[in-house]
Design an enzyme around this catalytic site. Structure first.
Site, short mmCIF file in Angstrom:
data_model
loop_
_atom_site.label_atom_id
_atom_site.label_comp_id
_atom_site.label_asym_id
_atom_site.label_seq_id
_atom_site.Cartn_x
_atom_site.Cartn_y
_atom_site.Cartn_z
CE LYS A 5 20.77 -0.79 -17.56
NZ LYS A 5 21.85 -1.11 -16.68
NE ARG A 62 25.97 0.53 -17.73
CZ ARG A 62 26.63 1.34 -18.53
NH1 ARG A 62 26.48 1.25 -19.84
NH2 ARG A 62 27.45 2.24 -18.04
N GLY A 70 20.37 -7.28 -7.78
CA GLY A 70 20.69 -8.67 -7.49
C GLY A 70 21.31 -9.37 -8.68
CG MET A 103 27.17 -9.08 -13.78
SD MET A 103 27.74 -9.16 -15.46
CE MET A 103 27.21 -7.59 -16.07
NE ARG A 118 16.40 2.74 -13.20
CZ ARG A 118 17.22 1.94 -12.54
NH1 ARG A 118 17.40 0.72 -12.95
NH2 ARG A 118 17.88 2.36 -11.49
CG HIS A 131 21.93 -2.15 -2.83
ND1 HIS A 131 21.52 -2.70 -1.64
CD2 HIS A 131 21.50 -2.99 -3.80
CE1 HIS A 131 20.91 -3.85 -1.89
NE2 HIS A 131 20.88 -4.05 -3.19
CB SER A 152 -19.98 -13.22 0.22
OG SER A 152 -18.73 -12.65 0.54
CB CYS A 156 -16.04 -11.42 2.61
SG CYS A 156 -16.61 -13.10 2.91
CE1 TYR A 179 -19.05 -7.87 -0.98
CE2 TYR A 179 -21.05 -7.87 -2.31
CZ TYR A 179 -20.32 -8.36 -1.24
OH TYR A 179 -20.84 -9.33 -0.45
#
Ligand code: PEP
Ligand code: MG
Length: 916
Positions: A28, A98, A107, A109, A352, A470, A794, A861, A881
C-alpha cells in the site's frame, strides 16, 4: 553513519519512496508513493516502514528511538500541506491508519478512520464542516473501529453479533420502534451523539479503560495495533496458507482523511480496471454515496455498480475513467483501487495489482499482450501457476442446470460449480469437511474469523455484500466458488436454518451454487468438465471456439516457447496417457506397473504368483499376467506416438495384493484352488512391521528375478508389436528403491538378457534405456557409482522425503499441522519439496550423476512434480523433466516456463564479469 529512515512521506506531488519499494514500505505504502509520482490525487501522509515492525518484534515490542521524531515530522508535513493541525480546536487534522504488508493480507488489522477526533475536535469538525451529522458520524465510527481493533471490544465466544452493532440496533429500535432495516444514515446528529456516549460506555464496561482523548495517544495505540495484528491468529493462518514468512512484517500508513460521508455529493468506492472474475475489459466495481470506504466492503449496505456513478457524479466519474486508464498504462496490470469523492472531488486511497480468478488471470494476460501493454513473456509470469487449476475446474452439467430451479441470485464472485451440504458456522463447516463431507459455507456475510471454514468449504454463499466484500475477495484468491449478496436468503443462525422464499433448508441439506452466473440451486447438481477439459479430454468440438479455450491454448503455446524443463506425466493407462498428452505432456515419467495388476481377473493371477511355492509355479502364474501387461503397454505406446515412457518395475510389498479378511480369503481359495489355511499362512509370512521399509522395490525383483523377467518381456514384446505398425517406441525401464549399485546391476542384467532374447525371437532391434529411481538417501549419496550403470535417474521424492525425514508419508497427518503452526517446517514436505534437506540430496545426486555420466537423463516422478515451487526448484538444479498427474500437466508447464523466464531475467541483470 546516515540516520536510519523509518518514515517516508507521500502525497501532494512529493514522495520519498516509489512503487519498487514494497519490501520496505509494504504494497500500500509503495503504491501510494507511486501514485503520487504519476500525478494522481493522493491525500498526503506517511508510511512507517516494515523495518520498524521487525524491530518491534525483535525488541520486546518497543520502537527505535528515532521513530517518534520522524512520525512528528510526518504529521507536521501533513499539517503544513493542509493548513490543519493534529488535535487543533479550530481546524483539526484527522488521519486514517492502515496496515500494509508486502502483499495485502486479510486477517490483519485493516483500517482505523477519523483518528484525531475527541470530545473537543468533534465540535471543531462540526463547525468547520457546518454539518453536525457528519461530524458525529465520523466520531462514532472512530470509536467503533478503534474500540474494536485497538481496545479489543469484540464479539465473545458464543455471541453472534458485534457488541457495537448491538448498541446501534438498540438505539435504532428506540428511535424507530418496530421498523426493520432502518439504514444507519437515518440516525440524525442527536442520535449519533447519543451513540457516541453509549459506545464510550461500552468501551469502559468491556475494557475497564476510558476511551483515549489525546490524538497522539490514539495514534500510538493505532500503530501498535497494526504491528500487533501481524502476529494475530488470523494473520498467521493466512500466512501459513500462502507461505508468507513472518519476517516480512507490515508497514503502517498514516494518511490525511478525506470524507466520503459529508453528504450526497460524496461517496466511497472500490473498483477494478477489468472484471476480476471473468477478466473482461470492463470498468468494474462499486460505490456508495454518503459513505466511508469501510461501508463498501463491510457489506452493511449493498453498494451500486460503479457505472451508475456516471449519473450521480458525472465529473468525478469522468476523472475516474481517466484514472483507470492511467493506472493500467502505468502499472501495466489490472488494478484494484479505492477512491473517495469528497464534495465532488476525487481522491485515490490505494491501488494494487488486483486479485483475480484463474480464468481472469489467463484472459487478462493474453488480452494485454494483444493490446501491446505487455510482452508474451510477461504474460506467462502473470498467471500464478497454481491458479491455472481453476480453468480446469468443473462446471455444472448443462442438462442438470436446465432441470434445476434457481432459488436465489447473487453476485458471481468466484467462478466454478460447487455442491455441498450447507453449514452456517465456520467451525461446524470444518468439522464436516474433516468427516469427508462436501461443504458449502453459508453466512449472512463473512469476516476473517471465517477463514478456516472458507478453506474447508467447496463454495461460499453469502446473503449480503458486494463483489469486493470479504467473502468475494478471499474466495477469488483461494479459487473457491462463491456467490455473494444473494439477498433472498434469510439465514437464521439461532435455529440453524436457511429460508429462501418460504422454503426451509436445514444445516446439512444440499445446495448447489454457480459462481460464474451467481445462481443458487436447491439440492445437489451434477457437475461437468470445464470447457478446456471438454475440448482436450472429452474431444468435444463445441467448446473449441470458446474464448476460455483459446486463451488457455495461447498461454500454453507461449509456455512451450519459453520452457527448458519438460513436463511428463504419471500415467498407468492409455486413457490417462491420452489426457496428459492433450494437456501437453512430453511423455510418461512414471508408469506404476503394479496398478495394472489390480483390474478384473488380473489380481487373481497375481495372487497365484504370490502364493506359488516354487519358481516353477511362480513362472506359470507370471505367464498368465504377461499378456495383460503386454496389452497395456501396447495401448500406452500407441497413445505416446513415439514419446518416451518410463516404466517402473513392481514396487509395493506383495502382501498388498493379498486378502486379509476371512471371507475374502475363502473367496480366493474357491477361485484358485488353494486352501484357505495355505493362503492365511502366506499372508502371515508376508506380514511386515514396516512394509514401506520392507520387502519391496527392487528387493522383489532380486528375490524373484522371474517377476522382472516377465515385466521386461511384456515391455519388449509390446514395443515390437507397436514398432511393426510404424510407431516409434522409447521405453525407459526403471528399477525402484535402489540403494546399492549391485542391486541395479542385477536387475539390468535381467532386462538386457530378456531384450536380447526378444530381439532374437522377433528378429528386430530394440531401443531402450535402463535407469533407476533415486528415492532413498543412500542412492543419492552414491549416485556417482550408480550412474556407472544407470542411464537415467528419476527422483522418487515421495519415498526420498519419507526416508530422509524419517517421517511416514502415510502417518504424518497427526503432527504435520502442528509443525506448520510452529513454523518448524514452512510447507508440507510431501506436497512441496523440502528444498534445504531433501533438495540438497537431490542436488548432490545430480552433480555426482553427471560427473560419472555427463549426458545422464534426470527427472522427478514424486507428487512434487506438479507443485509449482518444486517444479521451479527442479529447473534450478538442472533436471531434464518433471512428471506429474495428467491434470496437473498445465500447471507444471506454466511453472516450468516461469522458471526459465526468471532464470533468463536473472542472467540479464547479473553483473557482467570483466574481461581480463
Ligand atoms: C516416489 O517414491 O516418489 C514414487 C514416485 O514412487 P511411489 O510413490 O510409487 O512410491
Ligand atoms: Mg517410491
Amino acid at each position: 553513519m546516515a540516520k536510519a529512515k523509518y518514515v517516508y512521506i507521500f502525497g501532494n506531488k512529493k514522495a520519498d519512496g516509489d512503487g519498487s519499494m514494497k519490501a520496505l514500505l509494504g504494497g500500500k505504502g509503495a503504491n501510494l508513493a507511486e501514485m503520487t509520482r504519476i500525478g494522481l490525487p493522493v491525500p498526503p501522509g506517511f508510511t512507517i516502514t516494515t523495518e520498524v515492525c521487525t524491530y518491534y518484534y525483535a525488541n520486546k515490542r518497543t520502537y527505535p528511538k528515532e521513530l517518534q521524531a520522524q512520525v512528528e515530522a510526518g504529521v507536521a508535513n501533513m499539517e503544513k500541506i493542509l493548513g490543519k493541525k493534529f488535535g487543533d480546536l479550530n481546524k483539526p487534522l484527522l488521519v486514517a491508519v492502515r496496515s500494509g504488508a508486502r502483499d495485502s493480507m486479510p486477517g490483519m488489522m485493516d483500517t482505523i478512520l477519523n483518528l484525531g477526533l475527541n470530545d473537543q475536535t468533534v465540535i471543531a469538525l462540526e463547525k468547520a464542516s457546518g454539518n453536525p451529522r457528519f461530524a458525529w458520524d465520523c466520531y462514532r465510527r472512530f470509536i467503533q473501529m478503534y474500540g474494536d481493533v485497538v481496545m479489543g471490544v469484540q464479539k465473545r465466544p458464543g455471541e453472534d453479533h458485534e457488541p457495537f452493532e448491538i448498541v446501534i440496533d438498540q438505539l435504532k429500535e428506540e428511535l424507530f420502534p418496530g421498523q426493520h432495516h432502518v439504514e444507519d444514515t437515518k440516525i440524525d446528529a442527536e442520535g449519533l451523539k447519543e451513540l457516541v456516549n453509549r459506545f464510550k460506555a461500552l468501551v469502559k464496561d468491556r475494557t475497564g479503560k476510558a476511551f483515549p482523548n489525546n490524538p497522539w495517544d490514539q495514534l500510538k495505540g493505532a500503530v501498535g495495533a497494526v504491528f500487533g495484528s501481524w502476529m494475530n491468529d488470523r494473520a498467521m493462518v493466512y500466512r501459513r496458507k500462502y507461505g508468507i514468512p513472518s519476517e516480512w512484517g507490515t508497514a503502517v500508513n498514516v494518511q490525511a482523511m478525506v470524507f466520503g460521508n459529508t453528504g450526497q455529493n460524496s461517496g466511497s468506492g472500490v473498483a477494478f480496471t477489468r472484471d476480476p472474475a471473468s477478466g473482461e475489459k470492463v470498468f468494474y466495481g462499486e460505490f456508495l454515496m454518503n459513505a466511508q470506504g469501510e461501508d463498501v466492503v463491510a457489506g452493511v449496505r449493498t453498494p451500486e455498480p460503479v457505472a451508475l456513478l456516471k449519473n450521480e457524479q458525472p465529473k468525478a466519474f469522468a476523472e475516474l475513467e481517466k484514472v483507470r486508464k492511467t493506472l493500467e498504462s502505468h502499472f501495466k496490470d489490472m488494478q484494484d483501487f479505492e477512491f473517495t469523492i469528497e464534495d465532488g472531488q476525487l481522491f485515490m486511497l490505494q491501488t494494487r495489482n488486483g486479485k483475480r480468478t484463474g480464468l481472469a488471470a489467463v484472459r487478462i494476460a493474453v488480452e494485454m499482450v494483444k493490446e501491446k501493454l505487455i510482452t508474451w513473456e510477461t504474460a506467462i509470469t502473470r498467471v500464478p501457476a497454481e491458479q491455472l487449476d481453476q480453468v480446469l475446474a468443473p462446471v455444472f452439467d448443462r442438462a442438470a442446470v436446465k432441470a434445476a430451479k434457481v432459488i436465489a441470485k447473487g453476485l458471481p464472485a468466484g467462478p466454478g460449480a460447487a455442491s455441498g451440504r450447507i453449514y452456517f458456522n465456520a467451525d461446524r463447516a470444518v468439522l464436516a469437511a474433516e468427516a469427508k463431507e462436501k461443504v458449502l459455507l453459508v453466512r449472512v456475510e463473512t469476516s476473517p474469523e471465517d477463514l478456516r471454514g472458507m478453506i474447508a468449504a467447496e463454495g461460499i454463499l453469502t446473503a449480503r455484500g458486494g463483489v469486493s466484500s470479504h467473502a468475494a475477495l478471499v474466495a477469488r484468491q483461494m479459487g473457491k466458488v462463491c456467490v455473494c449478496g444473494a439477498s433472498a436468503l434469510h439465514v437464521d443462525y439461532a435455529n440453524k436454518i436457511l429460508i429462501v422464499d418460504g422454503q426451509e433448508f436445514k444445516e446439512g441439506d444440499y445446495l448447489s451454487i454457480d459462481g460464474t452466473l451467481g445462481e443458487v440451486y436447491a439440492g445437489e447438481l451434477k457437475t461437468a468438465a470445464s470447457e478446456i477439459v471438454q475440448v482436450l479430454v472429452e474431444k468435444s468440438l463445441d467448446a473449441k471456439d470458446s474464448a476460455t479455450f483459446r486463451n488457455f491454448k495461447q498461454l500454453m503455446d507461449w509456455c512451450a516457447k519459453a520452457t527448458k524443463l519438460l513436463v511428463r506425466t504419471n500415467a498407468d493407462s492409455p486413457d490417462q496417457t491420452a489426457n496428459a498428452i492433450a494437456f501437453g505432456a512430453s511423455g510418461i515419467g512414471l508408469c506404476r506397473t503394479e496398478h495394472m495388476f489390480f483390474e478384473g481377473d488380473r489380481i487373481d493371477a497375481m495372487r497365484e504368483m504370490i502364493l506359488a511355492e516354487n519358481t516353477e509355479d511362480r513362472k506359470k502364474a507370471l505367464a498368465k499376467l504377461l499378456p495383460y501387461q503386454r496389452e497395456d503397454f501396447i495401448g500406452i505406446f500407441k497413445e505416446l506416438k513415439g514419446l518416451p515412457a518410463t516404466i517402473r518395475f513392481l514396487d509395493p510389498p506383495l502382501h498388498e495384493f493379498l486378502p486379509h479378511e476371512g471371507s475374502l480369503i475363502r473367496d480366493l481359495s474357491e477361485k484358485i484352488g488353494v486352501t484357505p489355511e495355505k493362503i492365511a499362512k502366506r499372508v502371515a509370512e508376508l506380514h511386515e512391521f514396516n512394509p514401506m521399509l520392507g520387502h519391496r522395490g527392487c528387493r522383489l525383483g532380486i528375490a524373484y528375478p522371474e517377476i522382472s523377467e516377465m515385466q521386461a518381456r511384456a515391455v519388449f514384446e509390446a514395443a515390437v508389436e507397436v514398432q511393426k505398425k510404424g510407431i516409434k517406441v522409447k521405453p525407459e525401464i526403471m528399477i525402484p528403491l535402489v540403494g546399492f549399485p549391485k542391486e541395479l546391476q542385477l536387475q539390468i542384467d535381467v532386462v538386457n538378457r530378456v531384450a536380447q532374447e526378444v530381439a532374437k525371437e522377433k528378429k528386430t532391434k530394440l531401443n531402450y534405456l535402463v535407469g533407476t529411481m533415486i528415492e532413498i538417501p543412500r542412492a543419492a549419496l552414491v549416485a556417482d557409482d550408480i550412474a556407472k550403470d544407470a542411464q537415467f535417474f528419476s527422483f522418487g521424492t515421495n519415498d526420498l522425503t519419507q526416508t530422509t525425514l524419517g517421517m511416514s508419508r502415510d502417518d504424518s497427518g497427526s503432527f504435520l499441522p502442528k509443525y506448520g503452526e510452529l513454523e518448524i517446517i514452512k510447507k508440507n514436505p510431501f506436497a512441496s519439496i523440502d528444498q534445504t534437506g531433501v533438495g540438497r540430496l537431490m542436488q548432490m545426486a545430480v552433480e555426482l550423476g553427471r560427473k560419472t555420466r555427463p549426458d545422464i537423463k534426470l527427472g522427478i516422478c514424486g507428487e512434487h512434480g506438479g507443485d509449482p515451487d518444486s517444479v521451479k526448484f527442479c529447473h534450478r538444479i538442472g533436471l531434464n523433466y518433471v512428471s506429474c498427474s495428467p491434470f496437473r500437466v498445465p500447471v507444471a508447464r506454466l511453472a516450468a516456463a516461469q522458471a526459465a523466464l526468471s532464470e533468463a531475467k536473472a542472467a540479464k541483470t547479473a553483473p557482467k564479469k570483466k574481461k581480463k
